[in-house]
Design a protein around this motif. Structure first.
Motif, PDB file in Angstrom:
ATOM      1  N   LEU A  55      -1.932  10.286  -8.344  1.00 40.72           N
ATOM      2  CA  LEU A  55      -2.104   9.575  -7.015  1.00 40.72           C
ATOM      3  C   LEU A  55      -2.934   9.600  -6.098  1.00 40.72           C
ATOM      4  CD1 LEU A  55       1.832  10.118  -6.661  1.00 40.72           C
ATOM      5  CD2 LEU A  55       0.723   8.121  -7.491  1.00 40.72           C
ATOM      6  N   ARG A  56      -4.212  10.069  -6.547  1.00 38.49           N
ATOM      7  CA  ARG A  56      -5.537   9.849  -5.918  1.00 38.49           C
ATOM      8  C   ARG A  56      -6.578   9.992  -6.863  1.00 38.49           C
ATOM      9  NH1 ARG A  56      -6.966  13.760  -0.766  1.00 38.49           N
ATOM     10  NH2 ARG A  56      -9.222  13.365  -0.368  1.00 38.49           N
ATOM     11  N   GLU A 134      -2.451  13.350   0.850  1.00 37.56           N
ATOM     12  CA  GLU A 134      -2.973  12.703   2.082  1.00 37.56           C
ATOM     13  C   GLU A 134      -2.975  11.087   1.890  1.00 37.56           C
ATOM     14  OE1 GLU A 134      -6.901  14.002   3.688  1.00 37.56           O
ATOM     15  OE2 GLU A 134      -6.778  15.339   1.801  1.00 37.56           O
ATOM     16  N   ASN A 135      -2.399  10.561   0.923  1.00 43.54           N
ATOM     17  CA  ASN A 135      -2.132   9.086   0.533  1.00 43.54           C
ATOM     18  C   ASN A 135      -0.895   8.811   1.050  1.00 43.54           C
ATOM     19  OD1 ASN A 135      -4.768   8.455  -0.375  1.00 43.54           O
ATOM     20  ND2 ASN A 135      -4.264   8.785  -2.472  1.00 43.54           N
ATOM     21  N   PHE A 136      -0.013   9.755   1.311  1.00 39.66           N
ATOM     22  CA  PHE A 136       1.420   9.490   1.674  1.00 39.66           C
ATOM     23  C   PHE A 136       1.858  10.070   3.108  1.00 39.66           C
ATOM     24  CE2 PHE A 136       0.701   9.625  -2.794  1.00 39.66           C
ATOM     25  CZ  PHE A 136       1.130   8.617  -3.177  1.00 39.66           C
ATOM     26  N   ARG A 137       3.090   9.307   3.595  1.00 35.97           N
ATOM     27  CA  ARG A 137       3.623   9.764   4.918  1.00 35.97           C
ATOM     28  C   ARG A 137       3.540  10.891   5.327  1.00 35.97           C
ATOM     29  NH1 ARG A 137       6.804   4.972   6.709  1.00 35.97           N
ATOM     30  NH2 ARG A 137       6.715   3.434   5.399  1.00 35.97           N
ATOM     31  N   ARG A 138       4.062  11.960   4.215  1.00 37.17           N
ATOM     32  CA  ARG A 138       4.426  13.102   4.396  1.00 37.17           C
ATOM     33  C   ARG A 138       3.393  14.006   4.373  1.00 37.17           C
ATOM     34  NH1 ARG A 138      10.563  14.193   3.578  1.00 37.17           N
ATOM     35  NH2 ARG A 138      10.810  13.043   1.499  1.00 37.17           N
TER      36      ARG A 138
ATOM     37  N   GLU B  73       6.329   3.613   0.459  1.00 33.21           N
ATOM     38  CA  GLU B  73       5.100   4.128   0.854  1.00 33.21           C
ATOM     39  C   GLU B  73       4.220   2.890   0.738  1.00 33.21           C
ATOM     40  OE1 GLU B  73       4.085   6.889   1.796  1.00 33.21           O
ATOM     41  OE2 GLU B  73       5.525   8.320   1.489  1.00 33.21           O
ATOM     42  N   PHE B  75       1.060   3.136   0.141  1.00 28.84           N
ATOM     43  CA  PHE B  75       0.230   3.283  -1.129  1.00 28.84           C
ATOM     44  C   PHE B  75       0.751   2.925  -2.336  1.00 28.84           C
ATOM     45  CE2 PHE B  75      -1.973   5.815  -4.403  1.00 28.84           C
ATOM     46  CZ  PHE B  75      -3.234   5.737  -4.067  1.00 28.84           C
ATOM     47  N   HIS B 166       2.567   5.615  12.657  1.00 30.71           N
ATOM     48  CA  HIS B 166       3.725   6.127  11.785  1.00 30.71           C
ATOM     49  C   HIS B 166       3.244   6.771  10.461  1.00 30.71           C
ATOM     50  CE1 HIS B 166       6.856   4.123  14.077  1.00 30.71           C
ATOM     51  NE2 HIS B 166       5.765   3.134  14.167  1.00 30.71           N
ATOM     52  N   PHE B 167       1.952   6.718   9.986  1.00 27.48           N
ATOM     53  CA  PHE B 167       1.618   7.148   8.671  1.00 27.48           C
ATOM     54  C   PHE B 167      -0.126   7.386   8.636  1.00 27.48           C
ATOM     55  CE2 PHE B 167       2.838   2.915   7.774  1.00 27.48           C
ATOM     56  CZ  PHE B 167       1.506   2.351   7.289  1.00 27.48           C
ATOM     57  N   THR B 168      -0.628   8.078   7.736  1.00 30.17           N
ATOM     58  CA  THR B 168      -1.975   8.071   7.740  1.00 30.17           C
ATOM     59  C   THR B 168      -2.112   7.784   6.125  1.00 30.17           C
ATOM     60  OG1 THR B 168      -2.031  10.410   7.398  1.00 30.17           O
ATOM     61  CG2 THR B 168      -2.807   9.889   9.671  1.00 30.17           C
ATOM     62  N   VAL B 169      -3.305   7.281   5.634  1.00 31.04           N
ATOM     63  CA  VAL B 169      -3.623   7.081   4.310  1.00 31.04           C
ATOM     64  C   VAL B 169      -5.069   7.332   4.214  1.00 31.04           C
ATOM     65  CG1 VAL B 169      -3.408   5.393   2.365  1.00 31.04           C
ATOM     66  CG2 VAL B 169      -1.503   5.445   3.895  1.00 31.04           C
ATOM     67  N   LYS B 170      -5.372   8.107   3.152  1.00 27.91           N
ATOM     68  CA  LYS B 170      -6.575   8.397   2.982  1.00 27.91           C
ATOM     69  C   LYS B 170      -7.412   7.381   1.989  1.00 27.91           C
ATOM     70  CE  LYS B 170     -10.167  11.638   2.744  1.00 27.91           C
ATOM     71  NZ  LYS B 170     -10.989  11.742   4.129  1.00 27.91           N
ATOM     72  N   GLY B 171      -6.807   7.079   0.959  1.00 24.95           N
ATOM     73  CA  GLY B 171      -7.576   6.392   0.073  1.00 24.95           C
ATOM     74  C   GLY B 171      -8.616   7.196  -1.066  1.00 24.95           C
ATOM     75  N   ILE B 174      -6.016   3.812  -6.390  1.00 22.51           N
ATOM     76  CA  ILE B 174      -6.292   4.441  -7.883  1.00 22.51           C
ATOM     77  C   ILE B 174      -6.213   3.207  -8.873  1.00 22.51           C
ATOM     78  CG2 ILE B 174      -5.051   6.821  -7.529  1.00 22.51           C
ATOM     79  CD1 ILE B 174      -2.495   5.378  -8.474  1.00 22.51           C
TER      80      ILE B 174
END
Ligand SMILES: Cc1cc2nc3c(=O)[nH]c(=O)nc-3n(C[C@H](O)[C@H](O)[C@H](O)COP(=O)(O)O)c2cc1C
Lengths: 422, 332
Positions: A55-56, A134-138, B73, B75, B166-171, B174
Motif C-alpha cells: 500500500l505504498r 501514512e497513506n491512510f486516515r488512521r 479511504e 487512497f 479530516h485526513f492526511t495522505v502521503k503518496g 501505487i
C-alpha cells in the motif's frame, strides 16, 4: 490415490525476482499482461491466480526504490476484470486487514465471489510497521500483536457478514463495533477462500484458527516439512482436521533441455535479477545501513549490521532476517571461502530458484515435495511478465497429469470445490 | 449541436450476466457512458467491481461507478478508479457521492455521521487527494534504463503530501498514472453550494424543463459538462408508458411516452446549453427501449452522433489532463 498438487500463478511482483530488463518482459500494468498470465494459468488448469499488494511504494535509505518493477493495479478491481476473461480459475488477492474495514471489504469480496461465480480468495496480511499508514486516515495505528488481534477479529466479522445472507448483523468487539444490514446475499462459495501470509507464531495461529490456506515462504525441503508439521499440529486445538488447511509456498523454477542447460539459464537469470546496483541494495537490507559507497565487485563490508528493527533501512517489505549478525557472519564466511565479490555473494545466497532442471526433473521434485508433506502445492512466481509461466504450463503440467497428481479438467466450478475444501 | 447520451444503471443484481447484457446493449448502441449506482447498506453489489467486471467485455462505452467518499479511504478510491481506467483503456469515470446516513456510518462503526458542511469539505478533500494521486506518477516515469539498473526515474514520482482537516495522505500512488491521466469525475447535484466545492468535470442535474436547465447551466463554470437527468418510461404507445409510470416520483423529471416524443423533449432541452442527457431507465426494459428505439431516432434527427474518441475525457470534450507535477504544468 496420491496427494493432488495445488498450483497457483503469482503475478510477477515488485521485487528483484521480476526481470524487467529482458527484451521479452512486458508491461506490469496493462490489463493484457494480467489477462495473458490468467489465461495461461487456466489453460494449465491451475487452482488460482495470485496478486500481492503493497500500500505504498517501497523505500530504501528514505528514497523510493527505483531498481525493481514499480507500480501495480488495485487488487480487487483487476481481479473483477479477470473474472471476465476466465471461467474456472480462482482469483486470489492480497488485502491488508489493517487498512481496510470489515463491512466494506467483506462486501467487495462477496461481490467478487458473485461476479466470478464462486472464485474469490483473500490473502490476509497485516503489514509490517507504520509505513503504509501514512497513506491512510488512521496512520500507522497498531503494533505487531494488535495487528493480529485486528486481523483475527476482521476475519470473524467478515464470516459473520458472509453468513448473514444479506441480512442484519451486529458485532461488538475490541477492534470493531458495527451493525446494520449487509446487503449481499450468500455468495456461491458461501465464504470466499481465506489465505494467510504471516510467519510469526501469531500469524501461524491465526491461520490455524481461521484460514483455508497459508502462503508460506518455506521452500527448502526439511524447513518446509518442519513448517508443515508445525502449522498442521496447531489445527486440532481449533477442532480442525489436517486437510482443512493447505500449505502453499511461493516458489520459482527454471526449465532447460538438460539439467546443465537449466543450471546455466538459472545462473543467467540470477545475474539479471541481481544487477550491481541491486546487489548493494540487497546487502543493505541485511546490514540495515547505507552501503552505497561500497563497490559491488569488491569485498563485503567489515562493519557489522545495525540491529535496529524499529527503524529498518527498507520500508514497505516484510523483514527477512530474524538474526542479522548471525546471517552476516554466515555470508562473510561464504564470501571468504569462495572468494566472492558483493554481487557474486548476493547472487549465491539470496533468492536462488527453487526448482531447476528438465521438465521431468522439476515435475518429479514438485511431486516429491507434496508427497513428503513439505507442502500441499505451490504458488509459482515467474520472473517474466507476462509469459513467464508459458513453459511450465506447456511442459511440466502434462507430466504432473501423467503422474496422476494434478487434474486434467476442473472438477468443480468454485475455487473452494477445486481445492477440496468444505 | 449533437448531444452526448448516457444511461444510469441502478440494478441490484448479483448475476454477472445481467450486468454484461446491460453494458453490452449500451456499448452496441454506442452510448457515451453508463453510470452504476451504489451506496453502502443497499442491497446490491459494489459498483466499481461491477464496472470492472464488464470492462473487458465492452469496447466503447464509458464506465462510471458511484463511490462514496465519506467512508472509503481516498487512497483506495484513487487506486481502484485508476485501475478501472487501465482495465477499460481510458473509459473510466467516477460519480462522487457523500453519505449523511447514520445507518451507513454504523456499518463502518468508525465515527459518528458528519454534518452537511463537513461532509462536503471532506468530499472536496477526497476529490483533491484522488486527483493528486492520479498525477503522482508522471507519464514518462517508467524508464527501464538498463545501464543504470533503474526501472523508474524517481524524480518523476511525487509525494502528494495532502493534509486536510479530516485526513492526511502521503503518496505517491501505487498505480502508475492511468491512461486518461485524470479519469472523469462527476457528481449529481441539486444545490449550488455543492457545485462550488467539488472539483468535478461533469454535473448531473435535475431540471424540470428547458428554462430551468438553462438557468442551471448559466450558474456553472463554462468548462463543466452538464448532463440533465431524466427518468424514462418508453413504449411504442404513450398509454402503456404512462400506465407503467404510475405515480413514480423522482428528483429528476419523469418522462413517459414514445421514443419519438422523448427525442422531441431532448431536442427542446438542447438549446439550454447542456452537454447531454443521462437517461435513468424506469425499468430494465427501458434500457432496451433506449438503445434499440430511442438512439436511432436521435441519430436520425441529428441529436446524437456516436463519438469516435476512444477515451471518455476526449469524448466529453474535456481538455487533455496536464499533470500538475510535470514541467509543462510548471511552465503554464
Ligand atoms: C510469503 C509471504 C508473502 C507476503 N505477501 C505480502 C504482500 O503481498 N503484501 C503485504 O502487505 N504483506 C505481505 N506479507 C507480510 C505478512 O502478511 C505479514 O503482514 C508480515 O509478515 C508480518 O507478520 P509476521 O510477523 O507474522 O510475518 C507476506 C508475508 C509472507 C510470509
Amino acid at each position: 490415490m496420491p496427494k493432488q498438487i495445488i498450483l497457483a500463478a503469482h503475478f510477477p511482483g515488485v521485487n528483484n525476482t521480476t526481470v524487467w530488463s529482458d527484451p521479452r518482459s512486458g508491461s506490469q500494468i496493462e490489463f493484457a499482461s494480467f489477462e495473458h498470465l490468467a489465461r495461461t494459468a487456466e489453460r494449465g488448469k491451475f487452482d488460482f491466480f495470485f496478486l500481492a499488494e503493497g500500500l505504498r511504494l517501497r523505500e530504501q535509505r528514505g528514497l523510493i526504490h527505483d531498481l525493481d518493477v514499480v507500480g501495480r493495479p488495485d487488487t480487487l478491481t483487476v481481479l473483477a476484470a479477470l473474472a471476465a476473461v476466465t471461467t474456472h480459475l480462482g482469483l486470489a488477492g492480497t488485502l491488508n486487514a489493517t487498512f481496510h474495514e470489515p463491512y466494506e471489504l467483506a462486501r467487495q469480496l462477496a461481490t467478487l465471489d458473485h461476479l466470478s461465480g464462486g472464485r474469490a480468495a483473500w490473502n490476509v496480511v497485516t503489514s509490517h510497521g507504520p509505513f503504509f499508514g501514512e497513506n491512510f486516515r488512521r496512520g500507522g495505528f497498531l503494533d505487531h500483536a494488535d495487528r493480529y488481534t485486528r486481523a483475527g477479529e476482521f476475519i470473524e466479522v467478515a464470516r459473520k457478514l458472509w453468513d448473514s445472507d444479506a441480512g442484519e448483523f451486529q458485532h461488538t468487539g475490541e477492534q470493531f463495533d458495527i451493525k446494520g444490514r449487509f446487503g449481499v446475499p450468500r455468495s456461491p462459495q458461501g465464504r470466499p477462500v481465506v489465505l494467510q501470509a504471516g510467519d510469526s507464531a501469531q500469524g501461524r495461529d491465526l491461520a490455524a484458527r481461521l484460514a483455508d490456506a497459508i502462503f508460506s515462504r518455506h521452500h527448502h525441503l526439511e524447513d518446509a516439512q518442519r513448517f508443515y508439521r508445525d502449522v498442521k499440529d496447531r489445527l486440532p486445538a481449533y477442532g480442525r482436521d489436517r486437510d482443512s488447511l493447505k500449505i502453499i509456498p511461493g516458489v520459482s523454477y527454471v526449465l532447460g533441455d538438460t539439467d546443465a542447460d537449466a543450471q546455466e539459464k538459472a545462473h543467467y537469470i540470477r545475474r539479471q535479477q541481481v544487477t550491481p546496483q541491486t546487489a548493494v541494495l540487497l546487502l543493505e537490507q541485511l546490514w540495515n545501513r547505507d552501503l552505497s559507497s561500497y563497490d559491488p565487485e569488491g569485498p563485503l563490508p567489515a562493519v557489522d549490521p545495525v540491529l535496529d528493527e524499529a527503524d529498518t533501512i527498507i520500508k514497505g517489505r516484510a523483514g527477512m532476517f530474524p538474526d542479522r549478525l548471525k546471517t552476516a557472519n554466515e555470508w562473510r564466511a561464504i564470501a571468504e571461502a569462495k572468494k566472492l565479490s558483493i554481487r557474486d555473494l548476493v547472487i549465491e545466497v539470496t533468492g536462488r530458484q527453487n526448482f531447476i532442471g528438465t521438465a521431468d526433473r522439476v515435475a518429479s521434485l514438485l511431486d516429491e515435495y507434496v508427497q513428503t508433506d513439505a507442502c500441499d502445492g505451490f504458488i509459482l512466481v515467474p520472473h517474466l511478465t507476462p509469459a513467464g509461466l508459458d513453459d511450465f504450463v506447456d511442459q511440466v503440467v502434462p507430466l504432473l497429469q501423467e503422474r496422476g497428481v494434478f487434474r486434467s479438467e476442473y472438477s468443480a466450478s468454485t475455487l473452494r470445490g477445486n481445492l477440496g475444501l468444505a | 449541436m449533437t448531444l452526448r447520451i448516457a444511461a444510469a444503471l441502478n440494478g441490484d443484481s448479483f448475476d454477472a450476466a445481467d450486468w454484461i447484457s446491460a453494458a453490452r446493449e449500451a456499448d452496441e448502441a454506442l452510448l457515451d457512458f453508463i453510470t452504476f449506482d451504489d451506496a453502502f447498506g443497499r442491497r446490491g453489489p459494489d459498483a466499481v467491481l461491477v464496472a470492472s467486471r464488464v470492462a473487458p467485455l465492452t469496447r466503447h462505452v464509458g464506465l462510471v461507478p458511484v463511490a462514496t467518499t465519506t467512508h472509503t479511504e481516498p487512497f483506495h478510491l484513487s487506486t481502484a478508479l485508476a485501475t478501472l481506467d487501465w482495465v477499460s483503456h481510458g473509459r473510466a469515470g467516477w460519480q462522487v457521492r457523500v453519505s449523511a446516513d447514520p445507518a451507513e456510518a454504523d456499518l463502518l462503526g468508525r465515527r459518528a455521521p458528519l454534518g452537511f458542511d463537513d461532509l462536503f469539505t471532506e468530499a472536496a478533500d477526497a476529490v483533491e487527494v484522488v486527483r493528486r494521486l492520479w498525477d503522482s506518477w508522471e507519464d514518462d516515469a517508467i524508464i527501464k534504463d538498463v545501464a543504470t539498473g533503474r526501472f523508474v526515474d524517481r524524480d518523476k514520482l511525487h509525494y502528494v503530501d495532502f493534509a486536510g482537516e479530516h485526513f492526511t495522505v502521503k503518496g505517491p500512488s501505487i498505480v502508475p498514472r492511468p491512461p486518461q491521466g485524470q479519469p472523469v469525475i462527476a457528481a449529481l447535484t441539486h444545490q449550488a453550494r455543492v457545485w462550488e466545492r467539488l472539483d468535478v468535470d461533469v454535473y448531473f442535474v435535475t431540471p424540470s424543463d428547458v428554462d430551468s436547465a438553462a438557468t442551471i447551466v448559466r450558474q456553472l463554470p463554462a468548462r463543466k459538462k452538464v448532463f440533465a437527468d431524466i427518468v424514462v418510461f418508453l413504449d411504442a404507445d404513450q398509454e402503456t408508458a404512462i400506465r407503467r409510470r404510475g405515480a413514480t416520483t423522482s428528483d429528476a423529471a419523469v418522462f413517459a411516452g414514445t421514443p419519438a416524443q422523448l427525442a422531441g423533449l431532448i431536442a427542446g432541452w438542447e438549446p439550454s446549453g447542456i452537454a447531454g442527457v443521462r437517461l435513468r431507465p424506469g425499468a430494465p426494459t427501458d434500457l432496451t427501449a433506449i438503445t434499440r428505439d430511442l438512439v436511432p431516432v436521435l441519430r436520425e434527427r441529428g441529436l446524437f452522433e456516436p463519438s469516435t474518441a476512444t477515451t471518455l475525457r476526449e469524448r466529453l470534450g474535456l481538455p487533455v489532463a496536464v499533470n500538475r507535477y510535470s514541467p509543462e504544468a510548471a511552465n503554464a
